[in-house]
Design an enzyme around this catalytic site. Structure first.
Site, short mmCIF file in Angstrom:
data_model
loop_
_atom_site.label_atom_id
_atom_site.label_comp_id
_atom_site.label_asym_id
_atom_site.label_seq_id
_atom_site.Cartn_x
_atom_site.Cartn_y
_atom_site.Cartn_z
N ASN A 163 53.89 -39.69 30.19
CA ASN A 163 53.25 -40.74 30.98
C ASN A 163 54.27 -41.50 31.82
O ASN A 163 54.40 -41.27 33.01
CB ASN A 163 52.48 -41.69 30.06
CG ASN A 163 51.41 -42.47 30.81
OD1 ASN A 163 51.59 -42.87 31.95
ND2 ASN A 163 50.27 -42.68 30.17
N ASP A 164 55.01 -42.39 31.19
CA ASP A 164 55.92 -43.26 31.93
C ASP A 164 57.02 -42.48 32.65
O ASP A 164 57.48 -42.90 33.71
CB ASP A 164 56.55 -44.28 30.98
CG ASP A 164 55.49 -45.12 30.28
OD1 ASP A 164 54.52 -45.51 30.94
OD2 ASP A 164 55.63 -45.34 29.06
N VAL A 165 57.44 -41.34 32.10
CA VAL A 165 58.57 -40.59 32.68
C VAL A 165 58.17 -39.82 33.93
O VAL A 165 59.03 -39.21 34.58
CB VAL A 165 59.19 -39.64 31.64
CG1 VAL A 165 59.77 -40.42 30.47
CG2 VAL A 165 58.19 -38.60 31.16
#
Length: 468
Positions: A394-396
């Site tokens: 997700n965040d990466v």
């Protein structure tokens, strides 16, 4: 006897170095662990039976020693065998905290021994090592326990107003107390010592407490280096070569890894030390704008898209670990290659909950190491990639890290998957990732959402591919 003991320590030190070298590649990592474990076992046995023989003061509390070894061996073995891959990060934090606690207890015991010998006989060098071991070990222990609680969900992120300034004050207080203790200021040494212990524990708690989201791998790596340095202090204290070597190796490796993690997160080491990871931005800041609509894709369409692609990139994330889907992911990779598709994996340095989490996960499924591309390499190939399959990451992969200055992850290097022709994102739902923010990628025209448990979705994809 002393010569045999030193030889055992030398062999132990060599096995640590060789074992660490073997850990650099998945094919030899398991053997590297065994080699290092052999060296540690040899050092422990030699210490128990040979230490102090020449001076006529051998160890004698064998009941306590072997009782502790037996309990530790049983607990450690059961924990290692039963732990799930998803729980590995918190277990690493807990075990690392135990190492810090050992260094802290060694400092407490040795300080009390020196006090009984008379404060006038306390050497400044020895006292300095004891104090350093106490401070670093206590910070590592307290911080690791908080990290363990945050990783398993029992402790929430807490940002204290003025937290950075408070951390500075605590650090300054620890330094002042340590100097007063070293200088022999006339204040009761016990009071100074245990006040230092209390402030170090409080600092360890407060500097980890506000940290969350994708910053956690940096913290785990940093705390690991603290434990290594604390262990090295014990090696100096006891003039023990194998303890010193092990501590230096862990401390230096942890420090190098911390710097690499900071670079990958675009954070400064200074901010890590003062507990300011993530800045002062809130998670809601990056997810407050209107995102628009997302589109879904079926299993059949996903399978067809990948089967007729030239190059497919798989981006593993924590969702893959939660679903324990690494083996079926490897099966998907092999099926695609049988159809002439080039398959590679893009690995972000802080994907998952600890450094190297995805590497360990895929190595468990026997994914060839050469297929795992680090972020910089992967980013160079996305523009020539037909399909990117994101599994629980997700965040990466969130473009907000590059495009949205209000986002708490702004400035963090990411896997630039939006450069590919097609992006398929597998998630259970549209729920934000670990950093607690919406992912702009999900609403891009190139992106299609494939909802469901990663293992089940991959199994269905494998079935579809076999029928094509």
């Amino acid at each position: 006897m002393n010569a045999i003991l030193l030889l055992s320590y030398l062999i132990g030190s060599i096995t640590f170095i060789v074992g660490l070298k073997m850990l650099s590649h998945p094919d030899s990592a398991r053997k590297g662990n065994l080699v290092a474990a052999f060296g540690m076992t040899l050092a422990i046995i030699a210490t128990i039976f040979l230490y102090g023989r020449d001076s006529g003061a051998p160890l004698h509390n064998y009941g306590w020693i072997f009782g502790g070894l037996a309990i530790g061996a049983v607990v450690g073995t059961l924990a290692a065998k039963r732990v799930k891959m998803t729980a590995m990060p918190e277990m690493v934090s807990l075990f690392n905290g135990m190492g810090g606690a050992c260094a802290m207890l060694i400092s407490i015991v040795e300080f009390n021994h020196l006090l009984h010998a008379g404060t006038e006989n306390i050497g400044k060098g020895i006292l300095l090592i004891i104090i350093l071991g106490l401070i670093i070990g206590t910070v590592s222990f307290a911080g690791s326990i908080i990290a363990w609680g945050k990783l398993n969900g029992s402790i929430r992120d807490r940002r204290i107003p003025g937290g950075q300034m408070l951390n500075f004050i605590l650090l300054a207080g620890i330094v002042v107390l340590a100097v007063l203790l070293l200088a022999g200021s006339g204040i009761n040494p016990d009071v100074l010592f245990y006040a230092t212990l209390a402030l170090a524990a409080l600092y360890g708690i407060l500097f980890v407490m506000p940290i969350g989201g994708a910053d956690m791998p940096v913290v785990i790596s940093l705390l690991n280096s603290f434990t290594g340095v604390a262990a090295a202090c014990g090696g100096f204290l006891y003039d023990n070569p194998v303890m010193l070597t092990g501590g230096i190796l862990v401390g230096s490796a942890g420090t190098i890894l911390t710097i690499m993690m900071c670079k990958a997160m675009n954070r400064s080491l200074k901010n890590v030390l003062i507990g300011a990871l993530g800045g002062n931005k809130t998670a809601s800041a990056g997810g407050s704008k209107e995102q628009g609509n997302y589109k879904e894709i079926s299993i059949n369409d996903s399978a067809v898209l990948m089967a007729y692609a030239r190059k497919v990139f798989i981006i593993p994330g924590y969702g893959l670990a939660v679903a324990q889907a690494q083996h079926v992911c490897h099966e998907l990779e092999k099926l695609l290659e049988e159809k002439g598709v080039e398959v590679k994996y893009g690995i972000h340095p802080v994907a998952g909950r600890m450094p190297g989490h995805m590497n360990v996960l895929l190595a468990e499924a026997d994914v060839p190491y050469e297929k795992l591309l680090e972020m910089e390499e992967a980013n160079q190939e996305f523009s020539t990639t037909n399909v990117v399959l994101i599994l629980g990451a997700n965040d990466v992969v969130n473009p907000a890290a590059k495009e949205d200055p209000s986002s708490p992850i702004y400035g963090m290097p990411i896997l630039e998957v939006e450069l590919a022709e097609h992006i398929i994102v597998n998630k259970r739902s549209m729920k934000p990732g670990y950093a607690g923010i919406e992912n702009d990628l999900f609403f891009k025209p190139k992106t299609s959402m494939l909802f469901g448990d990663a293992k089940k979705v991959l199994q269905e994809l494998v079935s579809e591919l076999k029928n094509l």
